[in-house]
Scaffold this motif. Structure first.
Motif, PDB file in Angstrom:
ATOM      1  N   ASP A 131      31.768  38.587  45.025  1.00 38.34           N
ATOM      2  CA  ASP A 131      32.319  38.962  43.717  1.00 38.34           C
ATOM      3  C   ASP A 131      33.590  39.787  43.896  1.00 38.34           C
ATOM      4  O   ASP A 131      34.580  39.598  43.169  1.00 38.34           O
ATOM      5  CB  ASP A 131      31.286  39.766  42.916  1.00 38.34           C
ATOM      6  CG  ASP A 131      30.060  38.932  42.551  1.00 38.34           C
ATOM      7  OD1 ASP A 131      30.143  37.690  42.590  1.00 38.34           O
ATOM      8  OD2 ASP A 131      29.012  39.536  42.237  1.00 38.34           O
ATOM      9  N   PHE A 132      33.565  40.707  44.860  1.00 38.16           N
ATOM     10  CA  PHE A 132      34.747  41.530  45.131  1.00 38.16           C
ATOM     11  C   PHE A 132      35.920  40.653  45.567  1.00 38.16           C
ATOM     12  O   PHE A 132      37.055  40.827  45.103  1.00 38.16           O
ATOM     13  CB  PHE A 132      34.428  42.552  46.238  1.00 38.16           C
ATOM     14  CG  PHE A 132      35.589  43.427  46.610  1.00 38.16           C
ATOM     15  CD1 PHE A 132      35.749  44.682  46.037  1.00 38.16           C
ATOM     16  CD2 PHE A 132      36.538  43.002  47.542  1.00 38.16           C
ATOM     17  CE1 PHE A 132      36.829  45.491  46.377  1.00 38.16           C
ATOM     18  CE2 PHE A 132      37.621  43.800  47.878  1.00 38.16           C
ATOM     19  CZ  PHE A 132      37.762  45.052  47.291  1.00 38.16           C
ATOM     20  N   VAL A 150      42.221  37.086  42.538  1.00 34.52           N
ATOM     21  CA  VAL A 150      42.962  37.060  41.273  1.00 34.52           C
ATOM     22  C   VAL A 150      44.116  38.057  41.328  1.00 34.52           C
ATOM     23  O   VAL A 150      45.233  37.774  40.869  1.00 34.52           O
ATOM     24  CB  VAL A 150      42.022  37.377  40.092  1.00 34.52           C
ATOM     25  CG1 VAL A 150      42.825  37.544  38.815  1.00 34.52           C
ATOM     26  CG2 VAL A 150      40.988  36.272  39.942  1.00 34.52           C
ATOM     27  N   ARG A 151      43.862  39.222  41.910  1.00 30.57           N
ATOM     28  CA  ARG A 151      44.907  40.243  42.016  1.00 30.57           C
ATOM     29  C   ARG A 151      45.942  39.899  43.075  1.00 30.57           C
ATOM     30  O   ARG A 151      47.044  40.441  43.080  1.00 30.57           O
ATOM     31  CB  ARG A 151      44.293  41.603  42.354  1.00 30.57           C
ATOM     32  CG  ARG A 151      43.357  42.149  41.279  1.00 30.57           C
ATOM     33  CD  ARG A 151      43.078  43.621  41.506  1.00 30.57           C
ATOM     34  NE  ARG A 151      42.600  43.897  42.855  1.00 30.57           N
ATOM     35  CZ  ARG A 151      41.328  43.910  43.213  1.00 30.57           C
ATOM     36  NH1 ARG A 151      40.390  43.653  42.316  1.00 30.57           N
ATOM     37  NH2 ARG A 151      40.976  44.182  44.459  1.00 30.57           N
TER      38      ARG A 151
END
Length: 223
Positions: free
Chosen positions: A49-50, A56-57
């Motif tokens: 998840d991280f 995305v970042r």
């Protein structure tokens, strides 16, 4: 006046289901001038998840320091998922156990190294730096144990497949995993898997040791 920026630190994600272990690793790694802990996770699913959010970042960790025995999603399954979804992220596996099957499974899943949790702090840093450089670092005790189970009292040469011998010669010639992949028309991940298998079978823990071993075996001329 413009200053010249130094190299960017190695970004590390620490994954362990014990908070005290995560805190200890973060405290040590924060003391390394060339490393930065960018996050932590309590299990492999939380790590995935991280990484999804980091993708995305556009700021991904370079290395995931991954415990293998965790709830929800175990470390080996986590390594497989990370290498499938984020092949550019390296993984160094850590565990309290030294069972040979778990070591093989972690490396086959794509881990760049394997350490026991009682490893010296400097060895952890060495393994992270090796992973970033595209190399494999194995705990010495684990490598020796696996060598005994694979080859008994043999020197390891007879246990190498023909393809592994070809790869070992290229390692001794200074080829990187990418160079080996190009030379043998295989994927870089396959090249790394061969290198990991070679290190285990001949009982060494680094590419340099493997190269010296190959020279001693007469597989390639001494440089």
């Amino acid at each position: 006046m413009s200053g010249q920026a130094g190299p960017e630190p190695i970004r590390v994600l620490v994954v362990d289901d014990h908070a005290v272990v995560r805190q200890g690793m973060k405290a040590f790694l924060s003391l390394q001038a060339d490393m930065e802990v960018v996050g932590e996770a309590g299990d492999a699913q939380a790590a995935l998840d991280f990484l999804a959010r980091a993708a995305v970042r556009g700021v991904m960790p370079n290395v995931v320091l991954m415990d293998l025995v965790m709830p929800r999603l175990d470390g080996v399954s986590g390594i497989q998922a990370i290498k499938k979804l984020h092949p550019g992220v390296e993984v160094v596996a850590m565990t309290s156990f030294s069972e040979t099957e778990r070591v093989r499974a972690a490396l086959a899943a794509g881990a760049s190294g394997y350490l026991l949790k009682d490893a010296e702090a400097d060895e952890v840093a060495t393994a992270i730096r090796a992973a970033t450089a595209g190399e494999t670092h194995l705990d010495t005790a684990v490598a020796r144990k696996i060598t005994r189970t694979l080859t008994g009292v043999s020197d390891g040469l007879s246990s190498l497949s023909q393809r592994e011998r070809e790869v070992l010669v290229l390692v001794a010639d200074g080829y990187s995993n990418r160079d080996i992949a190009d030379a043998l028309t295989i994927s870089e991940r396959t090249a790394r898997t061969h290198v990991s298998s070679i290190l285990l079978k001949i009982g060494v823990t680094s590419r340099t040791q493997a190269a010296l071993w190959a020279i001693r075996q007469g597989m390639t001329p001494a440089q």
